[in-house]
Design a protein around this motif. Structure first.
Motif, PDB file in Angstrom:
ATOM      1  N   ARG A   1       0.832  -1.205   0.000  1.00 32.13           N
ATOM      2  CA  ARG A   1       0.000   0.000   0.000  1.00 32.13           C
ATOM      3  C   ARG A   1       0.866   1.254   0.000  1.00 32.13           C
ATOM      4  O   ARG A   1       0.532   2.247  -0.641  1.00 32.13           O
ATOM      5  CB  ARG A   1      -0.921  -0.027   1.219  1.00 32.13           C
ATOM      6  N   ALA A   2       2.003   1.210   0.701  1.00 35.66           N
ATOM      7  CA  ALA A   2       2.924   2.353   0.734  1.00 35.66           C
ATOM      8  C   ALA A   2       3.444   2.668  -0.668  1.00 35.66           C
ATOM      9  O   ALA A   2       3.524   3.830  -1.066  1.00 35.66           O
ATOM     10  CB  ALA A   2       4.094   2.067   1.682  1.00 35.66           C
ATOM     11  N   VAL A   3       3.774   1.629  -1.415  1.00 34.22           N
ATOM     12  CA  VAL A   3       4.253   1.832  -2.783  1.00 34.22           C
ATOM     13  C   VAL A   3       3.149   2.442  -3.644  1.00 34.22           C
ATOM     14  O   VAL A   3       3.396   3.348  -4.453  1.00 34.22           O
ATOM     15  CB  VAL A   3       4.760   0.501  -3.387  1.00 34.22           C
ATOM     16  N   GLU A   4       1.913   1.979  -3.454  1.00 35.85           N
ATOM     17  CA  GLU A   4       0.774   2.568  -4.186  1.00 35.85           C
ATOM     18  C   GLU A   4       0.603   4.050  -3.846  1.00 35.85           C
ATOM     19  O   GLU A   4       0.313   4.875  -4.723  1.00 35.85           O
ATOM     20  CB  GLU A   4      -0.514   1.815  -3.834  1.00 35.85           C
ATOM     21  N   LEU A   5       0.786   4.391  -2.569  1.00 34.62           N
ATOM     22  CA  LEU A   5       0.667   5.794  -2.162  1.00 34.62           C
ATOM     23  C   LEU A   5       1.771   6.645  -2.769  1.00 34.62           C
ATOM     24  O   LEU A   5       1.530   7.775  -3.212  1.00 34.62           O
ATOM     25  CB  LEU A   5       0.697   5.903  -0.628  1.00 34.62           C
ATOM     26  N   LEU A   6       2.994   6.114  -2.815  1.00 34.23           N
ATOM     27  CA  LEU A   6       4.099   6.843  -3.446  1.00 34.23           C
ATOM     28  C   LEU A   6       3.814   7.065  -4.928  1.00 34.23           C
ATOM     29  O   LEU A   6       4.109   8.123  -5.481  1.00 34.23           O
ATOM     30  CB  LEU A   6       5.423   6.099  -3.244  1.00 34.23           C
ATOM     31  N   GLU A   7       3.203   6.071  -5.560  1.00 35.35           N
ATOM     32  CA  GLU A   7       2.814   6.221  -6.968  1.00 35.35           C
ATOM     33  C   GLU A   7       1.719   7.282  -7.109  1.00 35.35           C
ATOM     34  O   GLU A   7       1.737   8.099  -8.038  1.00 35.35           O
ATOM     35  CB  GLU A   7       2.328   4.884  -7.517  1.00 35.35           C
ATOM     36  N   ALA A   8       0.778   7.310  -6.154  1.00 29.39           N
ATOM     37  CA  ALA A   8      -0.326   8.278  -6.201  1.00 29.39           C
ATOM     38  C   ALA A   8       0.164   9.718  -6.103  1.00 29.39           C
ATOM     39  O   ALA A   8      -0.433  10.630  -6.677  1.00 29.39           O
ATOM     40  CB  ALA A   8      -1.328   7.996  -5.086  1.00 29.39           C
ATOM     41  N   VAL A   9       1.279   9.918  -5.368  1.00 26.60           N
ATOM     42  CA  VAL A   9       1.829  11.275  -5.254  1.00 26.60           C
ATOM     43  C   VAL A   9       2.934  11.514  -6.294  1.00 26.60           C
ATOM     44  O   VAL A   9       3.728  12.442  -6.183  1.00 26.60           O
ATOM     45  CB  VAL A   9       2.340  11.579  -3.828  1.00 26.60           C
ATOM     46  N   ARG A  10       2.959  10.651  -7.299  1.00 22.27           N
ATOM     47  CA  ARG A  10       3.809  10.816  -8.482  1.00 22.27           C
ATOM     48  C   ARG A  10       5.304  10.754  -8.172  1.00 22.27           C
ATOM     49  O   ARG A  10       6.097  11.504  -8.725  1.00 22.27           O
ATOM     50  CB  ARG A  10       3.483  12.138  -9.199  1.00 22.27           C
ATOM     51  N   VAL A  11       5.662   9.849  -7.281  1.00 18.63           N
ATOM     52  CA  VAL A  11       7.080   9.529  -7.091  1.00 18.63           C
ATOM     53  C   VAL A  11       7.464   8.549  -8.194  1.00 18.63           C
ATOM     54  O   VAL A  11       6.846   7.491  -8.321  1.00 18.63           O
ATOM     55  CB  VAL A  11       7.334   8.901  -5.702  1.00 18.63           C
ATOM     56  N   PRO A  12       8.470   8.874  -9.030  1.00 16.22           N
ATOM     57  CA  PRO A  12       8.851   7.959 -10.108  1.00 16.22           C
ATOM     58  C   PRO A  12       9.466   6.677  -9.549  1.00 16.22           C
ATOM     59  O   PRO A  12      10.114   6.705  -8.501  1.00 16.22           O
ATOM     60  CB  PRO A  12       9.883   8.769 -10.905  1.00 16.22           C
ATOM     61  N   GLN A  13       9.237   5.580 -10.234  1.00 19.35           N
ATOM     62  CA  GLN A  13       9.737   4.266  -9.809  1.00 19.35           C
ATOM     63  C   GLN A  13       9.471   4.036  -8.316  1.00 19.35           C
ATOM     64  O   GLN A  13      10.404   3.815  -7.528  1.00 19.35           O
ATOM     65  CB  GLN A  13      11.228   4.148 -10.102  1.00 19.35           C
ATOM     66  N   PRO A  14       8.219   4.069  -7.904  1.00 18.76           N
ATOM     67  CA  PRO A  14       7.914   4.029  -6.467  1.00 18.76           C
ATOM     68  C   PRO A  14       8.427   2.789  -5.751  1.00 18.76           C
ATOM     69  O   PRO A  14       8.814   2.862  -4.584  1.00 18.76           O
ATOM     70  CB  PRO A  14       6.384   4.117  -6.426  1.00 18.76           C
ATOM     71  N   GLY A  15       8.437   1.649  -6.453  1.00 16.78           N
ATOM     72  CA  GLY A  15       8.940   0.436  -5.822  1.00 16.78           C
ATOM     73  C   GLY A  15      10.401   0.541  -5.440  1.00 16.78           C
ATOM     74  O   GLY A  15      10.821   0.055  -4.376  1.00 16.78           O
ATOM     75  N   LEU A  16      11.194   1.173  -6.311  1.00 17.95           N
ATOM     76  CA  LEU A  16      12.613   1.376  -6.010  1.00 17.95           C
ATOM     77  C   LEU A  16      12.803   2.473  -4.973  1.00 17.95           C
ATOM     78  O   LEU A  16      13.580   2.332  -4.028  1.00 17.95           O
ATOM     79  CB  LEU A  16      13.372   1.742  -7.296  1.00 17.95           C
ATOM     80  N   ARG A  17      12.098   3.574  -5.150  1.00 12.69           N
ATOM     81  CA  ARG A  17      12.258   4.722  -4.245  1.00 12.69           C
ATOM     82  C   ARG A  17      11.832   4.379  -2.819  1.00 12.69           C
ATOM     83  O   ARG A  17      12.322   4.969  -1.862  1.00 12.69           O
ATOM     84  CB  ARG A  17      11.439   5.916  -4.743  1.00 12.69           C
ATOM     85  N   ALA A  18      10.912   3.440  -2.675  1.00 12.83           N
ATOM     86  CA  ALA A  18      10.464   3.044  -1.335  1.00 12.83           C
ATOM     87  C   ALA A  18      11.615   2.519  -0.494  1.00 12.83           C
ATOM     88  O   ALA A  18      11.574   2.583   0.747  1.00 12.83           O
ATOM     89  CB  ALA A  18       9.368   1.996  -1.431  1.00 12.83           C
ATOM     90  N   ARG A  19      12.672   2.028  -1.159  1.00 12.10           N
ATOM     91  CA  ARG A  19      13.818   1.478  -0.430  1.00 12.10           C
ATOM     92  C   ARG A  19      14.891   2.525  -0.140  1.00 12.10           C
ATOM     93  O   ARG A  19      15.912   2.220   0.468  1.00 12.10           O
ATOM     94  CB  ARG A  19      14.417   0.302  -1.221  1.00 12.10           C
ATOM     95  N   ASP A  20      14.676   3.757  -0.595  1.00 13.70           N
ATOM     96  CA  ASP A  20      15.648   4.830  -0.360  1.00 13.70           C
ATOM     97  C   ASP A  20      15.480   5.444   1.031  1.00 13.70           C
ATOM     98  O   ASP A  20      14.398   5.398   1.625  1.00 13.70           O
ATOM     99  CB  ASP A  20      15.480   5.955  -1.393  1.00 13.70           C
ATOM    100  N   TYR A  21      16.558   6.047   1.513  1.00 10.12           N
ATOM    101  CA  TYR A  21      16.509   6.847   2.735  1.00 10.12           C
ATOM    102  C   TYR A  21      16.241   8.298   2.349  1.00 10.12           C
ATOM    103  O   TYR A  21      16.526   8.704   1.212  1.00 10.12           O
ATOM    104  CB  TYR A  21      17.831   6.726   3.503  1.00 10.12           C
ATOM    105  N   PRO A  22      15.726   9.110   3.270  1.00  6.45           N
ATOM    106  CA  PRO A  22      15.371  10.490   2.920  1.00  6.45           C
ATOM    107  C   PRO A  22      16.491  11.288   2.258  1.00  6.45           C
ATOM    108  O   PRO A  22      16.240  12.047   1.317  1.00  6.45           O
ATOM    109  CB  PRO A  22      14.971  11.105   4.268  1.00  6.45           C
ATOM    110  N   HIS A  23      17.735  11.092   2.718  1.00  7.03           N
ATOM    111  CA  HIS A  23      18.831  11.899   2.158  1.00  7.03           C
ATOM    112  C   HIS A  23      19.135  11.550   0.699  1.00  7.03           C
ATOM    113  O   HIS A  23      19.799  12.317   0.001  1.00  7.03           O
ATOM    114  CB  HIS A  23      20.110  11.762   3.004  1.00  7.03           C
TER     115      HIS A  23
END
Length: 209
Positions: free
Chosen positions: A103-125
């Motif tokens: 669901r978190a990946v779906e939410l990242l996609e909803a707010v137009r984060v590119p490649q949400p599945g990959l970005r979900a594994r990133d740290y904020p910095h």
């Protein structure tokens, strides 16, 4: 102040006029030494100022959520961003285990984060300021709260990214029929976003329309 469903109210005023303290007072998150001495906060038929802290915890995030102006202060620097979005869902009992991460990946996609599945594994910095702000918005929307308070959500962003984030907020408001309390000192933002405007000066509403 009053705000109808699906509408945007902009609270404007110079720095130090009390805009952010008003937002924190609504959520009963005032800093140490500050307290509400009068008035009420009516939300969905309840006066939030009379609720217990336990009851308020169920309102924060699920009923009313807050988008901070500086995402690096709102995000945990040592936790992957997908986990931070998933944690909101778990805390409010919306999802558990791997379903929360999906669901978190779906939410990242909803707010137009590119490649949400990959970005979900990133740290904020590892993310740009604009992407960090999108993560904070995803966290704010995770439980589909009817009211979102956005406190200067574009202050730390350059002009192009500001426009993208404002367009995103407008789209999400319309798609999910959110009420949006938008705190800003920028009348250009007000002109783009607001249905109603209230002007603060020295802790008081001096004009509204």
């Amino acid at each position: 102040l009053s705000l109808d469903a699906g509408r945007t109210l902009s609270l404007v005023g110079e720095s130090g006029s009390g805009k952010s303290l008003t937002a924190l007072a609504i959520l009963r998150l005032l800093p140490g030494g500050a307290r509400m001495t009068a008035g009420s906060v009516c939300f969905q038929g309840r006066d939030l100022s009379t609720l217990s802290e336990g009851e308020m915890r169920s309102v924060r995030g699920a009923g009313i959520s807050l988008v901070f102006q500086e995402p690096m202060t709102a995000l945990d620097p040592v936790m992957r961003v997908g986990e931070q979005v998933a944690e909101v869902l778990r805390i409010h009992g919306q999802a558990t285990g791997s379903a929360a991460m999906d669901r978190a990946v779906e939410l990242l996609e909803a707010v137009r984060v590119p490649q949400p599945g990959l970005r979900a594994r990133d740290y904020p910095h590892q993310l740009s300021g604009g992407l960090r702000q999108r993560v904070v918005i995803a966290m704010a929307l995770a439980c589909r709260p009817p009211l979102v308070i956005a406190d200067e959500p574009t202050t730390a962003l350059d002009v192009t990214v500001q426009a993208e984030v404002l367009a995103l907020l407008r789209d999400l408001r319309d798609r999910f029929h959110l009420s949006l309390l938008l705190i800003t000192h920028d009348f250009g933002v007000v002109a783009q976003m607001a249905d109603h405007v209230a002007v603060m000066q020295q802790g008081r509403i001096v004009e509204a329309g």
